[in-house]
Design a protein around this motif. Structure first.
Motif, PDB file in Angstrom:
ATOM      1  N   ARG A  32       0.832  -1.206   0.000  1.00 35.28           N
ATOM      2  CA  ARG A  32       0.000   0.000   0.000  1.00 35.28           C
ATOM      3  C   ARG A  32       0.869   1.261   0.000  1.00 35.28           C
ATOM      4  NH1 ARG A  32      -3.485  -2.998   3.640  1.00 35.28           N
ATOM      5  NH2 ARG A  32      -2.334  -2.113   5.408  1.00 35.28           N
ATOM      6  N   ALA A  33       1.900   1.264   0.842  1.00 37.50           N
ATOM      7  CA  ALA A  33       2.756   2.451   0.943  1.00 37.50           C
ATOM      8  C   ALA A  33       3.551   2.677  -0.332  1.00 37.50           C
ATOM      9  CB  ALA A  33       3.688   2.295   2.142  1.00 37.50           C
ATOM     10  N   SER A  35       2.987   1.564  -3.361  1.00 40.19           N
ATOM     11  CA  SER A  35       2.125   1.840  -4.521  1.00 40.19           C
ATOM     12  C   SER A  35       1.781   3.325  -4.607  1.00 40.19           C
ATOM     13  CB  SER A  35       0.847   1.010  -4.437  1.00 40.19           C
ATOM     14  OG  SER A  35       1.136  -0.373  -4.569  1.00 40.19           O
ATOM     15  N   LYS A  36       1.718   3.995  -3.465  1.00 42.74           N
ATOM     16  CA  LYS A  36       1.452   5.442  -3.475  1.00 42.74           C
ATOM     17  C   LYS A  36       2.632   6.204  -4.076  1.00 42.74           C
ATOM     18  CE  LYS A  36      -1.680   5.322   0.489  1.00 42.74           C
ATOM     19  NZ  LYS A  36      -1.900   5.734   1.899  1.00 42.74           N
ATOM     20  N   ALA A  39       2.614   5.352  -7.852  1.00 43.21           N
ATOM     21  CA  ALA A  39       1.381   5.779  -8.529  1.00 43.21           C
ATOM     22  C   ALA A  39       0.787   4.655  -9.375  1.00 43.21           C
ATOM     23  CB  ALA A  39       1.614   7.030  -9.369  1.00 43.21           C
ATOM     24  N   HIS A  81       4.503   6.839   4.452  1.00 51.59           N
ATOM     25  CA  HIS A  81       3.201   6.190   4.325  1.00 51.59           C
ATOM     26  C   HIS A  81       3.106   4.892   5.146  1.00 51.59           C
ATOM     27  CE1 HIS A  81       1.750   8.914   1.243  1.00 51.59           C
ATOM     28  NE2 HIS A  81       2.876   8.750   0.567  1.00 51.59           N
TER      29      HIS A  81
END
Length: 266
Positions: A32-33, A35-36, A39, A81
């Motif tokens: 999740r972190a 992927s931010k 993008a 993140h």
């Protein structure tokens, strides 16, 4: 581009490394972190999956991405993140055909036992508590019977899915630091629950319930039921992973103890 990260985490509040549909995992948290920052969705591969409640001093992961980012973005941006109990320690691009799991030639685990009459508040969920006094020297002596290549059937979980019970044990050291007894252990690879099962056996030896040659007997009988209970997960840490030098990764200093002929693939 393939990116390699070194990861540190406290596994107390996670259901292990592997992503699960209805439970929080280290893998999902990292994906999740990261992927931010990329993008786009990312999938990460690790050097070795850890069970629920198990920690890592340095887990190695890799992921593939088309996003062009400086290494500092993966490091600092990724950490921004992440929750406080998961941290990226370093980031670098992969060389050649690097794979976090399949390129590894040795793993190092540490097992920490709080050995005193009262449980530790500071090491809560970060060590295993054992109140009977342990003889670390006898534990170390017993552990030396496990060095080399053996059939570790007596030390694998009954649910272990590995095709072979054979593993090459490079070294095991058991020593005391104050009221802690620490086991450092390295092999080319480990069976499911193997480190915790070895720790359980050595605690039986250290408390005087079994002789120092019990480990030799367990190797010979190849029967998990004759060994000790599996030690709790809280005291277990993935300490580091060793790779061939041409991948350009700095490895934990403990790998300097590997014998010269230890450079073999699992």
């Amino acid at each position: 581009m393939r990116i390699i990260l070194g990861i540190e985490y406290n596994g107390s509040h996670y259901h292990g490394w592997q992503a699960q549909a209805h439970a929080n995992s280290i893998q999902q948290t990292l994906e999740r972190a990261l992927s931010k920052i990329a993008a786009h969705p990312l999938q990460v591969q690790c050097a070795g999956r850890t069970d629920a409640g198990v920690h890592a001093l340095e887990q190695i992961i890799h992921f593939d991405t088309e996003a062009e980012r400086p290494m500092q973005a993966w490091l600092l941006g990724g950490n921004s993140h992440l929750p406080d109990d998961v941290r990226i320690l370093w980031a670098q691009p992969a060389i050649g055909d690097f794979h976090a799991r399949y390129s590894a030639i040795a793993r190092f685990y540490r097992y920490v036992i709080c050995n005193r009459p009262i449980k530790s508040a500071l090491l809560y969920q970060q060590s295993t508590w054992c109140y009977p006094p342990l003889d670390a020297e006898k534990m170390h002596q017993a552990a030396q019977h496990l060095i080399g290549e053996h059939d570790f059937t007596s030390f694998r979980a009954q649910s272990c899915e590995s095709k072979s019970p054979n593993r090459l044990m490079h070294f095991i050291e058991v020593y005391r630091q104050g009221d802690q007894v620490i086991m450092d252990i390295s092999a080319n690879a480990f069976l499911h629950h193997m480190v915790r099962n070895i720790a359980g056996v050595l605690m039986e030896v250290g408390s005087g319930k079994q002789p120092t040659d019990w480990t030799s007997h367990l190797l010979a009988v190849k029967d998990r039921k004759q060994a000790a209970r599996t030690a709790p997960p809280e005291g277990l840490y993935l300490g580091g992973v060793c790779y061939p030098a041409h991948y350009g990764l700095n490895t934990h200093p403990i790998f300097a103890k590997l014998p010269r002929d230890a450079k073999r693939f699992d």
